[in-house]
Design an enzyme around this catalytic site. Structure first.
Site, mmCIF file in Angstrom:
data_model
loop_
_atom_site.group_PDB
_atom_site.id
_atom_site.type_symbol
_atom_site.label_atom_id
_atom_site.label_comp_id
_atom_site.label_asym_id
_atom_site.label_seq_id
_atom_site.Cartn_x
_atom_site.Cartn_y
_atom_site.Cartn_z
ATOM 1 N N HIS A 41 40.462 33.688 34.280
ATOM 2 C CA HIS A 41 39.805 33.349 33.012
ATOM 3 C C HIS A 41 38.643 32.401 33.272
ATOM 4 O O HIS A 41 38.644 31.646 34.243
ATOM 5 C CB HIS A 41 40.783 32.646 32.056
ATOM 6 C CG HIS A 41 41.933 33.496 31.646
ATOM 7 N ND1 HIS A 41 41.827 34.499 30.721
ATOM 8 C CD2 HIS A 41 43.226 33.482 32.034
ATOM 9 C CE1 HIS A 41 43.008 35.074 30.560
ATOM 10 N NE2 HIS A 41 43.878 34.473 31.350
ATOM 11 N N ASP A 79 39.111 24.266 39.132
ATOM 12 C CA ASP A 79 38.028 25.237 39.242
ATOM 13 C C ASP A 79 38.157 26.095 40.499
ATOM 14 O O ASP A 79 38.301 25.583 41.613
ATOM 15 C CB ASP A 79 36.670 24.531 39.230
ATOM 16 C CG ASP A 79 35.517 25.491 39.019
ATOM 17 O OD1 ASP A 79 35.700 26.491 38.300
ATOM 18 O OD2 ASP A 79 34.426 25.236 39.572
ATOM 19 N N HIS A 80 38.115 27.408 40.288
ATOM 20 C CA HIS A 80 38.246 28.409 41.348
ATOM 21 C C HIS A 80 39.551 28.242 42.125
ATOM 22 O O HIS A 80 39.584 28.365 43.347
ATOM 23 C CB HIS A 80 37.024 28.388 42.272
ATOM 24 C CG HIS A 80 35.813 28.952 41.603
ATOM 25 N ND1 HIS A 80 35.010 28.200 40.790
ATOM 26 C CD2 HIS A 80 35.305 30.211 41.610
ATOM 27 C CE1 HIS A 80 34.034 28.955 40.321
ATOM 28 N NE2 HIS A 80 34.191 30.182 40.802
#
Length: 136
Positions: A41, A79-80
Site C-alpha cells: 500500500h 517505509d519500503h
C-alpha cells in the site's frame, strides 16, 4: 485548544493472516490480503497534535520538529518495509491498518514535548479506506 496536523507518506507491504487459522479460513476472512506473496500500500499518515500556541512563536509545536520525530520514530521503520517481518513494534500482531495506527501512536507519544498532546492518528491504507485512532 488548537489542533495541528502533519501529513507524511510511506509505502509498505504486509499480509493479513492469522496463524491460528487454516488457509481456507484466512482466505475466507482476508481474501486477497492473505496472499502468501504479500501485497503493498501507499499509506498516507496524518498525525494531529493539540495544545495552546506558544506566546513567543505562535506555534502549538514546531512543525519541522514534529516532522523529524515522525520521520525518525515511524517513517524510517515503515517505509519500503514488510510490516509483518521488518517492523519491531508490529512483531506478534496482525498487521491490520487498525493495529498499525495503534502502533504508530505508541511510537510517537514518548517523543512529544510535555506541553502538547497527541490527538489523533489517521492512517489511509487506500484513498477509500482509513482508520482513526485517538489513544483510547
Amino acid at each position: 485548544m488548537v489542533y495541528l496536523t502533519r501529513v507524511e507518506h510511506f509505502n509498505a507491504a504486509h499480509k493479513l493472516y492469522n496463524p491460528n487459522w487454516d488457509e481456507a479460513k484466512n482466505e475466507a476472512v482476508f481474501g486477497k490480503c492473505a496472499n502468501e506473496n504479500w501485497h503493498g500500500h501507499n499509506y498516507e499518515l496524518y498525525v494531529t497534535v493539540k495544545g495552546q500556541p506558544d506566546e513567543d512563536t505562535g506555534f502549538v509545536f514546531d512543525v519541522k520538529r514534529l516532522s523529524t520525530i515522525i520521520q525518525e520514530r515511524v517513517i524510517e521503520k515503515l517505509d519500503h518495509r514488510n510490516l509483518n517481518m521488518d517492523v519491531d513494534f508490529m512483531a506478534g500482531k496482525l498487521c491490520s491498518t487498525e493495529n498499525l495506527a495503534i502502533g504508530i501512536w505508541k511510537e510517537l507519544v514518548p517523543h512529544l514535548a510535555a506541553n502538547i498532546q497527541l490527538h489523533a492518528i489517521k492512517l489511509y491504507e487506500t484513498p477509500k479506506i482509513y482508520v482513526e485512532y485517538f489513544g483510547e
